[in-house]
Structure formats: structure tokens, C-alpha cells
Scaffold this motif. Sequence first.
Motif, PDB file in Angstrom:
ATOM      1  N   TYR A 141       5.178  21.513  -3.435  1.00  0.00           N
ATOM      2  CA  TYR A 141       3.878  22.183  -3.496  1.00  0.00           C
ATOM      3  C   TYR A 141       3.439  22.667  -2.106  1.00  0.00           C
ATOM      4  O   TYR A 141       2.349  22.344  -1.628  1.00  0.00           O
ATOM      5  N   ALA A 194       1.910  24.854   0.755  1.00  0.00           N
ATOM      6  CA  ALA A 194       0.744  25.734   0.827  1.00  0.00           C
ATOM      7  C   ALA A 194       0.594  26.206   2.271  1.00  0.00           C
ATOM      8  O   ALA A 194      -0.110  25.584   3.064  1.00  0.00           O
ATOM      9  N   CYS A 208       1.139  24.068   7.057  1.00  0.00           N
ATOM     10  CA  CYS A 208       1.510  23.977   5.643  1.00  0.00           C
ATOM     11  C   CYS A 208       1.172  22.613   5.072  1.00  0.00           C
ATOM     12  O   CYS A 208       1.518  21.587   5.653  1.00  0.00           O
ATOM     13  N   ASN A 250      -1.262  17.200  -2.678  1.00  0.00           N
ATOM     14  CA  ASN A 250      -1.377  18.652  -2.880  1.00  0.00           C
ATOM     15  C   ASN A 250      -2.381  19.281  -1.914  1.00  0.00           C
ATOM     16  O   ASN A 250      -3.362  19.908  -2.315  1.00  0.00           O
ATOM     17  N   LYS A 295      -3.982  21.822   0.735  1.00  0.00           N
ATOM     18  CA  LYS A 295      -3.980  23.268   0.959  1.00  0.00           C
ATOM     19  C   LYS A 295      -4.890  23.564   2.149  1.00  0.00           C
ATOM     20  O   LYS A 295      -6.106  23.627   2.018  1.00  0.00           O
ATOM     21  N   PHE A 340      -9.252  21.690   4.533  1.00  0.00           N
ATOM     22  CA  PHE A 340      -8.230  21.613   3.484  1.00  0.00           C
ATOM     23  C   PHE A 340      -8.807  21.081   2.177  1.00  0.00           C
ATOM     24  O   PHE A 340      -9.764  20.308   2.150  1.00  0.00           O
ATOM     25  N   SER A 394      -7.483  19.590  -1.921  1.00  0.00           N
ATOM     26  CA  SER A 394      -6.460  18.673  -2.399  1.00  0.00           C
ATOM     27  C   SER A 394      -6.527  18.529  -3.913  1.00  0.00           C
ATOM     28  O   SER A 394      -7.369  19.126  -4.577  1.00  0.00           O
ATOM     29  N   ALA A 402      -8.691  24.681  -3.334  1.00  0.00           N
ATOM     30  CA  ALA A 402      -7.892  25.533  -2.442  1.00  0.00           C
ATOM     31  C   ALA A 402      -8.851  26.434  -1.665  1.00  0.00           C
ATOM     32  O   ALA A 402      -9.328  27.440  -2.188  1.00  0.00           O
ATOM     33  N   THR A 446      -5.137  29.773  -6.013  1.00  0.00           N
ATOM     34  CA  THR A 446      -5.111  29.585  -4.568  1.00  0.00           C
ATOM     35  C   THR A 446      -5.380  30.922  -3.897  1.00  0.00           C
ATOM     36  O   THR A 446      -4.533  31.821  -3.917  1.00  0.00           O
ATOM     37  N   ALA A 465       1.259  29.850  -3.612  1.00  0.00           N
ATOM     38  CA  ALA A 465       0.160  29.694  -2.648  1.00  0.00           C
ATOM     39  C   ALA A 465       0.333  30.754  -1.567  1.00  0.00           C
ATOM     40  O   ALA A 465       0.973  30.509  -0.540  1.00  0.00           O
TER      41      ALA A 465
END
Length: 472
Positions: free
Chosen positions: A77, A79, A95, A129, A131, A147, A149, A186, A243, A302
Motif C-alpha cells: 500500500y 503512498a 512514501c 496504511n 498516506k 498524514f 491512515s 488520505a 486518494t 495513490a
Amino acid sequence: MTKAKRQTQKHKDTEFEVRGINFLTLCLCACLLLCLFAIDVHAQNLIFNGDFERKTYDVEDFLDGVDNRGRLRVSGYSAPFVVDINGDGKKDIVCGDENWMIWYYLNSGTNKAPEFGTGKFVKGRFDRNLKPVVVDWDGDKRKDVVFGSREGMVWFLPRKSGTFEFGEPKFIDFGKGRLDIGQFSAPAVVDWDGDGRLDLVLGEGTYSANSVYIYLNKGDSSLRFDKKSRAYLAYGEGKMHLTPSVVDWDKDGDMDLIVGDGNGCVNLYLNEAGKGKVKVLKCAGRLKYKSGEDIDIGSMSAPCAVDWDEDGDWDLICGSSCGLIYLILNEGSMKSPQFSKAVALKGKNVLKGKAVPGWSRDADRKGAYSMSIDNVPHAGAQCLKIACREGYGGSIVVTGNVRRLLKRRQKYRLTFFAKGKDLRGLWEIWYNETRERAVIDGVRTYRVLEGAWKASKDFSVEGSWRKVSGTF
């Protein structure tokens, strides 16, 4: 097993050397930080370890951020976000991944032809997860990380002066509580309405109603978001796990949206309301390869829109569920894009593949560690190791179903080897209770057959291998 040993095993309080992990659940939880550890293995094992000894699997080690084929890759995953993080004027990559980590790759090439080595990660454990986007969130002239999540909340990581190290994560407030969008938040950060203040664009992954929202900043000298500041910016229209990337796609002076979705496609939402206005954007369709096919990187796309090759049009850097970071170049123009097929960005692979046991081992995993089996002089034929990198604390649950082999009112000895630098840890052994289920007159009932128990012990390690044993 010899006859004498079988007789010895029948006695109460007989101590056994356990090789591998011979329990329903072995949970190694960090008091401060976990370290490198190895389960001791001896030829005179008194409890058979099943798949630990009979079966192993070869896996890759992604803790250098690069796979065995030299591709930038995180655990899953991915991002990515493109930004200059070290002030050298070149595009770098930050990332997120699915396993609590925020990575960064420094560009050792040029802006027109970026090159990357291995990845590093921000020290700290956050959520799954992740982002991230990078922006000066608090106005101190340093680039911070914002970020989202899997849990749906949004965090801010304040950057320390002169480094890519950060203070403690802080929740972003929404009114009197935390900003919580449901699942798979996101974020993108931009001054959407042109008032000189940073606003928050937020995609979400709550399955029943995926959308992209905007939170207008109502603060004067600080960031402030409340219910009156939130509005729909784009409807999911059946798409999930949205996203967003914010950019003036058509160069008409206002902000548009590039939105990835759970199916792996990339969608374009054009702003027809005009600069500074907030209105629900209409989807202009999916972006396509020059072959006419929809851009599709598998699942959980993403995207980050950026002029990667410095030719004046928008390209895409795109993450995916497999953990690779893709480059999708625009070989056409701004008005008539012609996207080439997605190719994975390359780096330098340092950590090679390894063999791991066939147990379930990823439940509740936290922290930057790898798991492997190899032959080491101090531990016999096979040795299980879990490596936590760069003092990045965490925990892991390893599960093996051998509960029938353990006898009540007997003592067992767990032995493993630990290695780290000024680290403290806690090993725990959990034996979950066994229940019997039945349905009587339409009512489901349960009966406990065996009670649960747990044993644990603190340990500490230094820079060289150290044997740790515990009796339970």
C-alpha cells in the motif's frame, strides 16, 4: 526421542529445552525497543516443531526500501509524495506503507533524471496504511509531515530544525475533538480558496460513502477547522479508497483533483467553479494510457501529480497495494496527455531475500523488523531471528498450533539469542483458552474446555549476541 527421555518427560516440573516456537502464540512486545532475537535450536529437541523444521519459505527483505529486482518497494500500500526534503533543490520521495512506516528516498541524480539508492524511514510507530504529504504546516519555515491512515484520523508530525527527524505526532483538531473521517484518510494540503491560509483536502475509504472533502482553514494566526468549514469536494460515485492529489491540471488558475481509487485507476476532477470557490467537482473520467486503456496499477492507486521529467506537463508518481512506486510519464502535452505504461522506479538493493518459517507471523506486527531462519554457530542447525532496524521499536505475534504437545504441571524453558544496542524487551507466551460451541434450542452456547495462561519475562541486550532464557 530415546526411551529415557520419554520417561523423564512424564515427571512433574521437568525442565525442557524448546527449540523454535512451540506454543499457540509467542508475543514479543517491546517495553522500550525490540531487538534482534533468535530462538535456540538443539538437536535434542523434546517437542516437535512442525513447519518450523519441515518447511520454510523464501521472502524478500524490504527494510532497505528496495526489492530483489532493484525496484523501490515498501511492505505494501505505497503512498508516495514528491518533494525536496533536504533542501538541495532536487525532487525526493516520501512514501507511506501499510505497516506503520513513513519512508523517504533521496534523489542522487538530477531533477530531469532523478536517481535513488536505498530508502530510509522516519523513526516512530504511527498506524497502518499511512498516506503522507510534506508541507510547512505550522508556519515555522520547516517542512513537516501531515498524514492519514487506516483508522481515519489525520496527524501532524512537526519537523525538528535542520533534519528529517520529527517530534511526537499530534492529532489535527476538528472543532473540540479530533479530525476523524472514518477509515483510510488520505490528505492533501493547499490554499484552495486563495486567502493565504492552508486548507485540507481529505479523501476517505469508508465503504458506504466514499468522497473527497475540503476543510477550509478558519484560523487567523493558527490552523482551525470546524463543522462549518467542511464541504464535499468530489463524490466517489461508487469508487472506494479515494486518494487525492491537488494540482492545477488544466493550467487555468484554479485547483483540480487527481484521485486514485481502490480499483487501481486514476480519476480526473476538473474545477469549473473558478479560483477561490468551493463547489462539488465533476468527474471528467479516468486518465488513460496512450493505448486508450485506463491507467490501472492493480489496486489502491495513490497518485501524486508532478512534472517528473521537467518538460512542462504533468506526469504521475503512483503507489499501489503491492508496495511498488510507479512512474507514469506524459509523452504528450498538457492539453493532450499521452501517458506511457507504468514502470516501477529503481533503487539499490542491499538486503537480500531470506528463508522464514511457515508459521503465521504477521498478526499485530508493529515496527521495522524482518524475520528469518539461518544457521548460526551459537544456536544449532536452525535459528529464528527477528531484526528490528535502527532502534525502531515494535512488537510481533508469532503463532504455532502445538498446544496438545504441552503438558500441564510441567516446566518448559524458552531460550533465544538477542542482539541490539542498549535495548530492553519483554517476551510473552500466550496460551489461548479452548472453547466448545453448541446450539441448543436455537441458542448458541459456549463451554470453556481449557483456561488461558500467559508467561513473560523482561530482558535486556547490548551490541553482541546474548543468550536469554525463561522458564514457564
